[in-house]
Enzyme design. Structure first.
Site, PDB file in Angstrom:
ATOM      1  N   GLN A 150     -36.872 -11.146  25.543  1.00  0.00           N
ATOM      2  CA  GLN A 150     -36.877 -11.665  24.173  1.00  0.00           C
ATOM      3  C   GLN A 150     -35.935 -10.880  23.254  1.00  0.00           C
ATOM      4  OE1 GLN A 150     -41.012 -11.623  23.067  1.00  0.00           O
ATOM      5  NE2 GLN A 150     -41.492 -13.407  24.315  1.00  0.00           N
ATOM      6  N   GLY A 156     -24.521  -2.716  27.707  1.00  0.00           N
ATOM      7  CA  GLY A 156     -24.876  -1.360  28.124  1.00  0.00           C
ATOM      8  C   GLY A 156     -23.625  -0.509  28.269  1.00  0.00           C
ATOM      9  N   GLY A 167      -4.326   2.208  -2.456  1.00  0.00           N
ATOM     10  CA  GLY A 167      -4.606   1.113  -1.531  1.00  0.00           C
ATOM     11  C   GLY A 167      -5.347  -0.008  -2.246  1.00  0.00           C
ATOM     12  N   SER A 168      -6.633   0.222  -2.514  1.00  0.00           N
ATOM     13  CA  SER A 168      -7.434  -0.812  -3.193  1.00  0.00           C
ATOM     14  C   SER A 168      -6.910  -1.114  -4.593  1.00  0.00           C
ATOM     15  CB  SER A 168      -8.894  -0.355  -3.305  1.00  0.00           C
ATOM     16  OG  SER A 168      -9.442  -0.167  -2.032  1.00  0.00           O
ATOM     17  N   THR A 209       0.832  -1.207   0.000  1.00  0.00           N
ATOM     18  CA  THR A 209       0.000   0.000   0.000  1.00  0.00           C
ATOM     19  C   THR A 209       0.866   1.257   0.000  1.00  0.00           C
ATOM     20  OG1 THR A 209      -1.662  -1.206   1.251  1.00  0.00           O
ATOM     21  CG2 THR A 209      -1.844   1.197   1.269  1.00  0.00           C
ATOM     22  N   ARG A 233     -26.319 -10.101  34.617  1.00  0.00           N
ATOM     23  CA  ARG A 233     -26.839  -8.742  34.806  1.00  0.00           C
ATOM     24  C   ARG A 233     -28.357  -8.751  35.013  1.00  0.00           C
ATOM     25  NH1 ARG A 233     -25.386  -3.564  36.125  1.00  0.00           N
ATOM     26  NH2 ARG A 233     -26.684  -2.048  35.027  1.00  0.00           N
ATOM     27  N   GLU A 262      -6.408  -5.781   3.568  1.00  0.00           N
ATOM     28  CA  GLU A 262      -6.392  -7.030   2.791  1.00  0.00           C
ATOM     29  C   GLU A 262      -7.590  -7.102   1.842  1.00  0.00           C
ATOM     30  OE1 GLU A 262      -4.091  -9.404   3.067  1.00  0.00           O
ATOM     31  OE2 GLU A 262      -3.014  -8.695   4.828  1.00  0.00           O
ATOM     32  N   GLY A 263      -7.902  -5.980   1.218  1.00  0.00           N
ATOM     33  CA  GLY A 263      -9.079  -5.893   0.355  1.00  0.00           C
ATOM     34  C   GLY A 263     -10.254  -5.470   1.201  1.00  0.00           C
TER      35      GLY A 263
HETATM   36  C1  LIG Z   1      -4.094  -1.123  10.564  1.00  0.00           C
HETATM   37  C2  LIG Z   1      -3.771  -1.361   9.121  1.00  0.00           C
HETATM   38  C3  LIG Z   1      -2.713  -2.194   8.776  1.00  0.00           C
HETATM   39  C4  LIG Z   1      -2.365  -2.380   7.432  1.00  0.00           C
HETATM   40  N1  LIG Z   1      -1.291  -3.177   7.115  1.00  0.00           N
HETATM   41  C5  LIG Z   1      -0.848  -3.211   5.813  1.00  0.00           C
HETATM   42  C6  LIG Z   1       0.369  -3.897   5.484  1.00  0.00           C
HETATM   43  O1  LIG Z   1       1.017  -4.511   6.329  1.00  0.00           O
HETATM   44  N2  LIG Z   1       0.825  -3.826   4.201  1.00  0.00           N
HETATM   45  C7  LIG Z   1       0.152  -3.156   3.221  1.00  0.00           C
HETATM   46  O2  LIG Z   1       0.620  -3.140   2.097  1.00  0.00           O
HETATM   47  N3  LIG Z   1      -1.027  -2.526   3.509  1.00  0.00           N
HETATM   48  C8  LIG Z   1      -1.530  -2.522   4.778  1.00  0.00           C
HETATM   49  N4  LIG Z   1      -2.693  -1.857   5.092  1.00  0.00           N
HETATM   50  C9  LIG Z   1      -3.364  -1.085   4.034  1.00  0.00           C
HETATM   51  C10 LIG Z   1      -4.678  -1.688   3.564  1.00  0.00           C
HETATM   52  O3  LIG Z   1      -4.450  -2.861   2.844  1.00  0.00           O
HETATM   53  C11 LIG Z   1      -5.413  -0.604   2.755  1.00  0.00           C
HETATM   54  O4  LIG Z   1      -5.865   0.358   3.699  1.00  0.00           O
HETATM   55  C12 LIG Z   1      -6.585  -1.157   1.960  1.00  0.00           C
HETATM   56  O5  LIG Z   1      -6.121  -1.894   0.850  1.00  0.00           O
HETATM   57  C13 LIG Z   1      -7.524  -0.054   1.453  1.00  0.00           C
HETATM   58  O6  LIG Z   1      -6.821   0.949   0.807  1.00  0.00           O
HETATM   59  P1  LIG Z   1      -7.048   2.489   1.213  1.00  0.00           P
HETATM   60  O7  LIG Z   1      -6.999   2.611   2.685  1.00  0.00           O
HETATM   61  O8  LIG Z   1      -6.115   3.281   0.390  1.00  0.00           O
HETATM   62  O9  LIG Z   1      -8.545   2.802   0.793  1.00  0.00           O
HETATM   63  P2  LIG Z   1      -9.114   3.200  -0.709  1.00  0.00           P
HETATM   64  O10 LIG Z   1      -8.537   2.243  -1.665  1.00  0.00           O
HETATM   65  O11 LIG Z   1      -8.819   4.648  -0.877  1.00  0.00           O
HETATM   66  O12 LIG Z   1     -10.626   2.930  -0.482  1.00  0.00           O
HETATM   67  C14 LIG Z   1     -11.484   3.849   0.196  1.00  0.00           C
HETATM   68  C15 LIG Z   1     -12.916   3.415  -0.002  1.00  0.00           C
HETATM   69  O13 LIG Z   1     -13.230   3.359  -1.397  1.00  0.00           O
HETATM   70  C16 LIG Z   1     -13.762   2.089  -1.724  1.00  0.00           C
HETATM   71  N5  LIG Z   1     -13.361   1.717  -3.092  1.00  0.00           N
HETATM   72  C17 LIG Z   1     -12.130   1.701  -3.628  1.00  0.00           C
HETATM   73  N6  LIG Z   1     -12.173   1.254  -4.900  1.00  0.00           N
HETATM   74  C18 LIG Z   1     -13.470   0.979  -5.163  1.00  0.00           C
HETATM   75  C19 LIG Z   1     -14.176   0.475  -6.304  1.00  0.00           C
HETATM   76  N7  LIG Z   1     -13.557   0.147  -7.441  1.00  0.00           N
HETATM   77  N8  LIG Z   1     -15.521   0.325  -6.211  1.00  0.00           N
HETATM   78  C20 LIG Z   1     -16.178   0.633  -5.064  1.00  0.00           C
HETATM   79  N9  LIG Z   1     -15.570   1.100  -3.946  1.00  0.00           N
HETATM   80  C21 LIG Z   1     -14.241   1.263  -3.991  1.00  0.00           C
HETATM   81  C22 LIG Z   1     -13.174   1.135  -0.697  1.00  0.00           C
HETATM   82  O14 LIG Z   1     -13.965  -0.039  -0.581  1.00  0.00           O
HETATM   83  C23 LIG Z   1     -13.199   2.012   0.549  1.00  0.00           C
HETATM   84  O15 LIG Z   1     -14.476   1.963   1.116  1.00  0.00           O
HETATM   85  C24 LIG Z   1      -3.106  -1.717   6.418  1.00  0.00           C
HETATM   86  C25 LIG Z   1      -4.198  -0.912   6.776  1.00  0.00           C
HETATM   87  C26 LIG Z   1      -4.543  -0.747   8.104  1.00  0.00           C
HETATM   88  C27 LIG Z   1      -5.716   0.116   8.468  1.00  0.00           C
END
Ligand SMILES: Cc1cc2nc3c(=O)[nH]c(=O)nc-3n(C[C@H](O)[C@H](O)[C@H](O)COP(=O)(O)OP(=O)(O)OC[C@H]3O[C@@H](n4cnc5c(N)ncnc54)[C@H](O)[C@@H]3O)c2cc1C
Length: 393
Positions: A289, A349, A143-144, A138, A277, A373-374
């Site tokens: 319920q 609570g 990221g994604s 990342t 509780r 991780e996605g």
């Molecule tokens: C605590 C923590 C530890 C991590 N550790 C690692 C690590 O060890 N190594 C590493 O490489 N990464 C690591 N990551 C990074 C993590 O894998 C990314 O945060 C993740 O892949 C999402 O990328 P982003 O945060 O840039 O979000 P973005 O990609 O900017 O996404 C933001 C939003 O947009 C949505 N979105 C994006 N593309 C689309 C699409 N095509 N269609 C619809 N919605 C979409 C996403 O679902 C999300 O809701 C870590 C993250 C955290 C929080």
């Protein structure tokens, strides 16, 4: 700490689906977590401290690279591995993340894409926890969609020179080696993996502060400025984005199991609390319920999630698992665990927001687990692509 002790969750004689070896791995991990992590985890979470003192004992128990064969690794089956991560995350998602990164994101790529020399150098030491790894995919702007990465490697003589920034990297500041994914300029920007020792000149790691999630795990930003590594540090069998995605598949598989552990922790705590509780007519809140409906929802979803990961694990053992199966397990089980954490928090609570109980910590941790991780939605697209044949990214 209130007298609530985890008792395990088994509604449909799930244990009868497991082998003796699988139950042994689960019970050994559960005991380790109960004895070593539960007594300190709330303090770690408050302080934002990774319990590094557990690394060596976890190595001795074979938790690192547990499903790999040779190099001192335990050679566990995939269900054994999954049950181990379930129990680790029952303790804390941050500690499970550490183990997932060390195993699925660092040892696995060395094992799968590395040379014999790289394997001999790193795997035995990483298995023991003497050397720690991190996985840099990342970036601040990608990221994604890791294919957009800006990190570049350029061949100069018999070295590669790497430049770029990585963000949100688990274990970044405690790692001895970083697996850095970069586009190689001389190979038409093909993505490849590099082993970068973290003491190389030009390599810098800084912790990310202010995190309200995975506080017992180290998360860092990495900066690489003209970092030179010998050409022998290229992972020779890595090639294209498929390589890091294969690593992510390994780690996602463990997460799908881990989320069941977090859900089990929340549910069992809420169940026990609801029986203790009392509010009306000196009766436990479990007698209402609406409370029973919440508990019923949780035990039903946990049971379905257990069966889902078990089948995915059996497919993995048989060499028949597809990436969309793992996506479904990750997406469903993390969502399910978050919902369980929210419902459990509600049942407790006001006590639900305090760290006398593990629930709020799990809830906050699972927000990261849903994203990394996605993301949940990215897994929707992966599953959607597999059933429709249409890429909706
Ligand atoms: C605590 C923590 C530890 C991590 N550790 C690692 C690590 O060890 N190594 C590493 O490489 N990464 C690591 N990551 C990074 C993590 O894998 C990314 O945060 C993740 O892949 C999402 O990328 P982003 O945060 O840039 O979000 P973005 O990609 O900017 O996404 C933001 C939003 O947009 C949505 N979105 C994006 N593309 C689309 C699409 N095509 N269609 C619809 N919605 C979409 C996403 O679902 C999300 O809701 C870590 C993250 C955290 C929080």
């Amino acid at each position: 700490m209130p007298a609530i002790k985890f008792r395990g969750v088994d509604f449909i004689q799930y244990d009868s689906l497991l082998t003796d070896e699988e139950r042994l791995v689960r019970d050994t991990t559960r005991q380790f977590i109960e004895d070593n992590l539960i007594p300190i985890i709330e303090e770690c979470n408050r302080a934002g401290r990774f319990p590094r003192e557990l690394v060596k004992p976890m190595g001795e128990l074979g938790f690192f690279g547990a499903s790999l064969k040779g190099y001192g690794c335990a050679g566990m089956g995939n269900v054994e591995y999954g049950l181990m991560t379930q129990e680790l995350e029952r303790g804390d998602s941050g500690v499970r993340s550490f183990v997932s990164v060390q195993s699925g994101l660092c040892m696995y790529p060395i094992y799968e894409f590395g040379s014999d020399e790289q394997k001999e150098t790193w795997l035995p030491a990483m298995q023991k926890g003497e050397k720690l790894g991190c996985f840099g995919l990342t970036e601040p702007d990608f990221g994604s969609n890791p294919g957009g990465m800006r990190t570049r490697a350029r061949k100069v003589g018999n070295e590669y020179v790497i430049n770029g920034e990585k963000m949100w990297i688990t274990s970044g500041t405690i790692a001895d080696v970083a697996i850095i994914w970069a586009k190689v300029e001389d190979e038409k920007d093909r993505v490849r993996g590099f082993l970068v020792a973290t003491d190389r000149p030009g390599f810098k790691a800084d912790d990310i502060h202010g995190k309200w999630s995975l506080r017992a795990s180290v998360t860092s930003g990495l900066s690489l400025q003209d970092v030179r590594v010998p050409e022998s540090n290229l992972l020779p069998k890595s090639g294209g984005l498929r390589s890091p995605l294969m690593c992510l598949n390994q780690a996602r598989y463990g997460i799908a199991w881990g989320a069941v552990g977090a859900a089990m922790s929340c549910y069992d705590c809420a169940l026990q609390y609801s029986l203790l509780r009392k509010q009306w007519r000196d009766q436990p809140i479990a007698s209402h319920q609406l409370v029973q409906d919440k508990l019923t929802w949780m035990i039903s979803e946990i049971t379905k999630a257990q069966l889902l990961v078990l089948q995915v694990g059996r497919l993995k053992d048989a060499g028949k698992v597809e990436h969309q199966h793992i996506s479904m397990a990750k997406r469903n089980n993390v969502w399910m665990a978050l919902e369980c954490a929210r419902l459990s928090r509600d049942i407790l609570g006001a006590n639900g927001v305090a760290d006398d109980y593990p629930i709020m910590r799990h809830l906050m941790n699972l927000e990261s687990v849903k994203t990394y991780e996605g993301t949940h939605d990215v897994h929707s697209l992966i599953i959607g692509q597999s059933i429709t044949g249409i890429d909706a990214f």
